[in-house]
Design a protein around this motif. Structure first.
Motif, PDB file in Angstrom:
ATOM      1  N   SER A 136     -12.676  17.946  15.543  1.00 25.00           N
ATOM      2  CA  SER A 136     -13.821  17.766  16.449  1.00 25.00           C
ATOM      3  C   SER A 136     -14.628  16.557  16.002  1.00 25.00           C
ATOM      4  CB  SER A 136     -14.703  19.023  16.502  1.00 25.00           C
ATOM      5  OG  SER A 136     -15.158  19.380  15.221  1.00 25.00           O
ATOM      6  N   ASN A 137     -15.385  16.021  16.941  1.00 19.18           N
ATOM      7  CA  ASN A 137     -16.048  14.734  16.718  1.00 19.18           C
ATOM      8  C   ASN A 137     -17.520  14.856  16.368  1.00 19.18           C
ATOM      9  OD1 ASN A 137     -16.978  15.626  19.162  1.00 19.18           O
ATOM     10  ND2 ASN A 137     -16.738  13.671  20.236  1.00 19.18           N
ATOM     11  N   GLY A 138     -17.942  16.050  15.950  1.00 17.07           N
ATOM     12  CA  GLY A 138     -19.349  16.238  15.616  1.00 17.07           C
ATOM     13  C   GLY A 138     -19.534  17.281  14.548  1.00 17.07           C
ATOM     14  N   GLN A 139     -20.773  17.456  14.152  1.00 19.76           N
ATOM     15  CA  GLN A 139     -21.102  18.424  13.116  1.00 19.76           C
ATOM     16  C   GLN A 139     -20.822  19.849  13.590  1.00 19.76           C
ATOM     17  OE1 GLN A 139     -25.180  17.076  12.753  1.00 19.76           O
ATOM     18  NE2 GLN A 139     -24.773  16.279  10.699  1.00 19.76           N
ATOM     19  N   HIS A 140     -20.628  20.726  12.613  1.00 21.24           N
ATOM     20  CA  HIS A 140     -20.240  22.103  12.904  1.00 21.24           C
ATOM     21  C   HIS A 140     -21.261  22.815  13.795  1.00 21.24           C
ATOM     22  CE1 HIS A 140     -19.912  26.444  11.929  1.00 21.24           C
ATOM     23  NE2 HIS A 140     -18.623  26.190  12.026  1.00 21.24           N
ATOM     24  N   ASN A 141     -22.526  22.700  13.447  1.00 22.05           N
ATOM     25  CA  ASN A 141     -23.577  23.383  14.205  1.00 22.05           C
ATOM     26  C   ASN A 141     -24.298  22.422  15.132  1.00 22.05           C
ATOM     27  OD1 ASN A 141     -23.490  26.168  13.123  1.00 22.05           O
ATOM     28  ND2 ASN A 141     -23.922  25.153  11.181  1.00 22.05           N
ATOM     29  N   ASN A 142     -23.524  21.720  15.928  1.00 23.92           N
ATOM     30  CA  ASN A 142     -24.097  20.759  16.856  1.00 23.92           C
ATOM     31  C   ASN A 142     -23.147  20.617  18.043  1.00 23.92           C
ATOM     32  OD1 ASN A 142     -25.766  18.740  17.920  1.00 23.92           O
ATOM     33  ND2 ASN A 142     -26.052  17.776  15.911  1.00 23.92           N
ATOM     34  N   PHE A 143     -23.552  19.816  19.016  1.00 20.35           N
ATOM     35  CA  PHE A 143     -22.600  19.485  20.059  1.00 20.35           C
ATOM     36  C   PHE A 143     -21.407  18.789  19.422  1.00 20.35           C
ATOM     37  CE2 PHE A 143     -26.348  19.524  22.998  1.00 20.35           C
ATOM     38  CZ  PHE A 143     -25.851  20.473  23.879  1.00 20.35           C
ATOM     39  N   ARG A 144     -20.232  19.167  19.839  1.00 20.79           N
ATOM     40  CA  ARG A 144     -18.998  18.504  19.409  1.00 20.79           C
ATOM     41  C   ARG A 144     -17.912  18.854  20.406  1.00 20.79           C
ATOM     42  NH1 ARG A 144     -16.101  22.400  15.345  1.00 20.79           N
ATOM     43  NH2 ARG A 144     -17.580  24.104  15.081  1.00 20.79           N
ATOM     44  N   GLU A 145     -17.011  17.909  20.634  1.00 23.45           N
ATOM     45  CA  GLU A 145     -15.884  18.141  21.523  1.00 23.45           C
ATOM     46  C   GLU A 145     -14.634  18.315  20.656  1.00 23.45           C
ATOM     47  OE1 GLU A 145     -18.073  15.115  22.694  1.00 23.45           O
ATOM     48  OE2 GLU A 145     -19.117  17.022  23.068  1.00 23.45           O
ATOM     49  N   GLY A 146     -13.922  19.417  20.891  1.00 19.72           N
ATOM     50  CA  GLY A 146     -12.787  19.753  20.043  1.00 19.72           C
ATOM     51  C   GLY A 146     -11.454  19.307  20.619  1.00 19.72           C
ATOM     52  N   ASN A 147     -10.433  19.371  19.774  1.00 18.63           N
ATOM     53  CA  ASN A 147      -9.096  18.935  20.177  1.00 18.63           C
ATOM     54  C   ASN A 147      -8.048  19.536  19.272  1.00 18.63           C
ATOM     55  OD1 ASN A 147      -8.415  16.882  17.864  1.00 18.63           O
ATOM     56  ND2 ASN A 147     -10.493  16.340  18.519  1.00 18.63           N
TER      57      ASN A 147
END
Length: 475
Positions: free
Chosen positions: A348-359
């Motif tokens: 994912s392109n963001g922090q664990h407890n934040n907005f992030r888009e996964g793949n």
């Protein structure tokens, strides 16, 4: 005295009695140029509204060697409050607070391991339609943090696929069974015991035939006041499990064991602990997750290799403009495809407890080159524990650099070289190979039945494993 050839990893301290002028070094994975292999499609065209947030993905991959095809079960939030409500271009400008979630387990397949199909299975209703790839949800099975295992040794065909998860409704650890991995039985609670289990609950059937699983616990009296730990449990029937016990605990809030998929090569267990960094808000890696490598002789006592050094490195940058895996990396247990281990992971392109888009993404590494012992310009030595020899050839998996060489000797219990099997009798190895044969002046067939050790002498080289007709003398 004919014996099957067995492979032993040199990272396992129980297989190595002496080391001189060598050091242990992680192998280097290579990320696929096709990454990310697939992404969340809640805002896709057309949208898959049940892929609201991949979060950690917790992928589970099975490779069919006969068909050359892949099966994947992945976890996602099918309901994810704020992630559903906030378009991608608005996320960098809004604080993340999460919201109510519901878990789902999805299925995908691939013919080449790179291009994945998310089929319309027609099994689970979502928003009035079964045109989706969902196989379980919190509502249908109580599934959270689900691990999937294909068990080819179970004589009951209806139990070929097994799932392990924590049911947040019943607050129990539960299992389910399936003949095809798509249609699952009703959930079966553990007969006794439980665990916090808010992690990638995963299990293997090890070389002894028992099931060994890793789940999660917390230190302290309450989840909010402790740190995450990896816990181990075992079962003979996948229903009756032992009381989970802590097998790995990090150094504190900035070094927590978030999850740990495990697998086994020869007698050695390997794990891919996800290390959660949450202690120091000023640290560059705060609220990120790195995947490391660990090993164990018995699946109980574990050792992190190169602690603090990622085995699958995160990408560069930060949300929203960083790499697809700059925030978090959660690995699946690898599958062996030919002579290459495929290490799928949820990035994912963001922090664990934040907005992030996964793949879903992929890293690869040559067979068994997870970590090895390195000798530089000075001759290094590595001696195995005693081995009961059978009849058959001996090979090593090694990289040899420019000007490097590897030789081996067969030694007895007092460390003396056997006549015809000394270093000077060994044909030197000077090239990179997954299976370099060890050849001496004498035939190893005459060693059958004896308890003897291998002693390697090498420079500018790395040794990863050795294979031969061996049993371990002390096992």
């Amino acid at each position: 005295m004919n014996q099957d050839l067995r492979t032993y990893l040199v990272i396992d301290d129980s297989l190595v009695s002496e080391r001189h002028n060598v050091h242990l070094e992680l192998g280097r994975v290579e990320k696929s140029n096709s990454n990310p292999l697939f992404v969340e499609e809640f805002f896709g065209d057309p949208p898959k509204r049940w892929e609201a947030r991949y979060d950690n993905l917790y992928p589970n991959v099975v490779y069919d060697q006969n068909k050359g095809s892949f099966k994947l079960w992945y976890n996602a939030f099918i309901r994810a409050g704020q992630s559903e409500e906030t378009p991608l271009d608005k996320r960098p400008h809004n604080a993340y607070h999460g919201g109510k979630t519901e878990d789902g387990v999805m299925y995908a397949s691939s013919e080449d391991g790179l291009t994945w199909v998310k089929p319309d299975l027609g099994l689970i209703e979502f928003d009035g339609s079964t045109a989706n790839n969902i196989v379980m949800t919190t509502g249908t099975h109580g599934a959270h943090g689900t691990g999937v295992l294909e068990d080819l040794l179970d004589p009951d065909a209806s139990r070929r696929f097994k799932a392990l998860f924590k049911n947040p409704v019943s607050r129990r650890m539960e299992v389910a069974f399936s003949a095809d991995g798509l249609q699952w039985s009703e959930s079966v609670p553990w007969a006794e015991y439980s665990a916090v289990g808010d992690t990638h609950n995963n299990a293997i059937r090890d070389a002894t035939g028992r099931y060994v699983a890793v789940t999660r616990g917390w230190t302290g009296d309450e989840v909010d006041n402790g740190i995450r730990t990896a816990m181990r449990t075992e079962s003979l029937d996948f229903v009756n499990w032992t009381d989970p016990e802590v097998i790995m605990q990090g150094r504190g809030l900035h070094d927590q064991i978030y999850s740990m998929p495990i697998f086994q090569i020869g007698p050695t267990y390997l794990g891919l602990p996800a290390i959660f960094h949450k202690g120091d808000p000023e640290a560059d890696d705060w609220d990120t997750v790195d995947t490391e490598l660990a090993w164990s002789q018995d699946s109980i006592d574990w050792n992190r290799i190169a602690e603090g050094e990622p085995f699958i490195p995160r990408g560069e940058g930060k949300y929203p403009n960083g790499a697809y895996d700059c925030g978090c990396v959660y690995a699946a247990a690898p599958v062996l495809v030919g002579d290459t281990h495929y290490l799928y992971y949820g990035g994912s392109n963001g922090q664990h407890n934040n907005f992030r888009e996964g793949n879903l993404s992929l890293a690869t590494i040559p067979r068994n080159r997870f970590a090895g012992y390195v000798a530089g310009g000075v001759d290094g030595q590595l001696t195995t524990t005693p081995l009961i020899w059978g009849v058959g050839g001996v090979t090593i998996n090694a990289i040899v650099g420019a000007g490097g060489v590897i030789r081996a000797a067969v030694i007895d219990e007092i460390g003396s070289e056997l006549e015809g099997f000394g270093f000077e009798d060994c044909e030197p190895i000077s090239q990179d190979s997954l299976e370099s044969p060890l050849l001496w002046q004498q035939n190893t067939a005459q060693l059958a039945g004896r308890s003897l050790s291998l002693k390697f002498e090498f420079r500018e080289a790395t040794i990863y494993d050795f294979t031969g007709p061996f049993d371990l003398a002390d096992h």
